[in-house]
Design a protein around this motif. Sequence first.
Motif, PDB file in Angstrom:
ATOM      1  N   UNK A 176       0.821  -1.168  -0.071  1.00  0.00           N
ATOM      2  CA  UNK A 176      -0.003   0.045   0.178  1.00  0.00           C
ATOM      3  C   UNK A 176       0.859   1.235   0.053  1.00  0.00           C
ATOM      4  N   UNK A 177       1.911   0.981   0.512  1.00  0.00           N
ATOM      5  CA  UNK A 177       2.733   2.321   0.718  1.00  0.00           C
ATOM      6  C   UNK A 177       3.561   2.587  -0.713  1.00  0.00           C
ATOM      7  N   UNK A 210      -3.247  -6.914   2.960  1.00  0.00           N
ATOM      8  CA  UNK A 210      -3.274  -5.918   2.350  1.00  0.00           C
ATOM      9  C   UNK A 210      -4.649  -5.118   2.559  1.00  0.00           C
ATOM     10  N   UNK A 211      -5.845  -5.950   2.512  1.00  0.00           N
ATOM     11  CA  UNK A 211      -6.903  -5.263   2.819  1.00  0.00           C
ATOM     12  C   UNK A 211      -7.195  -4.700   4.210  1.00  0.00           C
ATOM     13  N   UNK A 212      -6.297  -5.023   5.235  1.00  0.00           N
ATOM     14  CA  UNK A 212      -6.331  -4.545   6.519  1.00  0.00           C
ATOM     15  C   UNK A 212      -5.500  -2.945   6.429  1.00  0.00           C
ATOM     16  N   UNK A 213      -4.420  -3.158   5.410  1.00  0.00           N
ATOM     17  CA  UNK A 213      -3.411  -2.062   5.399  1.00  0.00           C
ATOM     18  C   UNK A 213      -4.206  -0.852   4.692  1.00  0.00           C
ATOM     19  N   UNK A 214      -5.210  -1.439   3.643  1.00  0.00           N
ATOM     20  CA  UNK A 214      -5.730  -0.427   2.957  1.00  0.00           C
ATOM     21  C   UNK A 214      -6.906   0.241   3.525  1.00  0.00           C
ATOM     22  N   UNK A 215      -7.313   0.050   4.853  1.00  0.00           N
ATOM     23  CA  UNK A 215      -8.490   0.401   5.573  1.00  0.00           C
ATOM     24  C   UNK A 215      -8.115   2.174   5.799  1.00  0.00           C
TER      25      UNK A 215
END
Length: 338
Positions: free
Chosen positions: A303-304, A333-338
């Motif tokens: 995500x970064x 990835x889903x968790x990081x995109x929250x």
Amino acid sequence: MKIDSTLTKDIDVTASAAREIEQAGYDGLWVGETKHDPFLQVFQALQATENITVGTSIAIAFARTPMTTANVAYDLARHARGRFVLGLGSQVKPHIERRFSMPWSSPAARMREFVLALKAIWTAWQEESKLDFQGEFYTHTLMTPFFAPPPHPAGPPPVFVAGVNTVMTEIAGEVADGFFIHPFTTPRYLEEVTLPALRRGREKTGKTLEGFEIAGPSFVAVGRTEQELATAIAGTKAQIAFYASTPAYRAVLELHGWGELQPELTRLTKEGKWESMADLIDDEMLHTFAIVGGPDEIGPALIAKLGAVATRLTFYATYKTDPELLPELLRQVRAADQ
């Protein structure tokens, strides 16, 4: 943010692999053109799934004509009912001329015309109108009712174009519906080269990047144990070296001061020393091009790297991975995109 996966190159398990990817919760899956016809694998994947987007990343445009590509893509769009994306790439001169025995010239200008020809053909079919496309590289002026497929509700598929250098990237922004970031890229190259070129292309048609899809495959070297990670790193370094040996991609290396590595890697390919190439990719290069770590580290790093740029993200792993990692990586990835 949509999270996609890459389909296996093993054509014997295309259907089962596609089902697993959909069941894991991914939004899309992509099929490259390497050892098998990508459209056959796309068809297999579409039959095995219900909701997931399926596309080529990429099919080699210059190995075909706009008409042959238009036919198969139009039929797949009909079959997919809105789930198919046609992704195109140019490949490089030696492969087009010596592997496919097709003409090569002015690749960016040819790609622009290829996409415009595709869209002209589809318009003639979908609107049942006269076909009259006349360009420098392609001419399509004959379409009788006997050869014209009937219109269908799904309509033509979106077209994505892959690119690395500025001219091809600008062309993609002008004529395509989306763009494939090449895995052989870096955050700095994206910011300084890729995005400005896409914006210039969009500006030619009075548009912005709003609504324009950017698909971002990224090298990922992931492992849950030291051995798994070592295997992943070795495979990733080998793939980075392979791409770095391509003269057309030298601009990415030069931006980081690594330009002189390209001719050395090219020399090794000509000598058939494929196994030696990865040794020239040091850890600095590895971490510049790839995301490396355990499953819990991949999501935030991905995500970064691409979260502010891409509308779709894809894990690009060139080594054999445990299928159980697919849902685990997706959760991270889903968790990081929250």
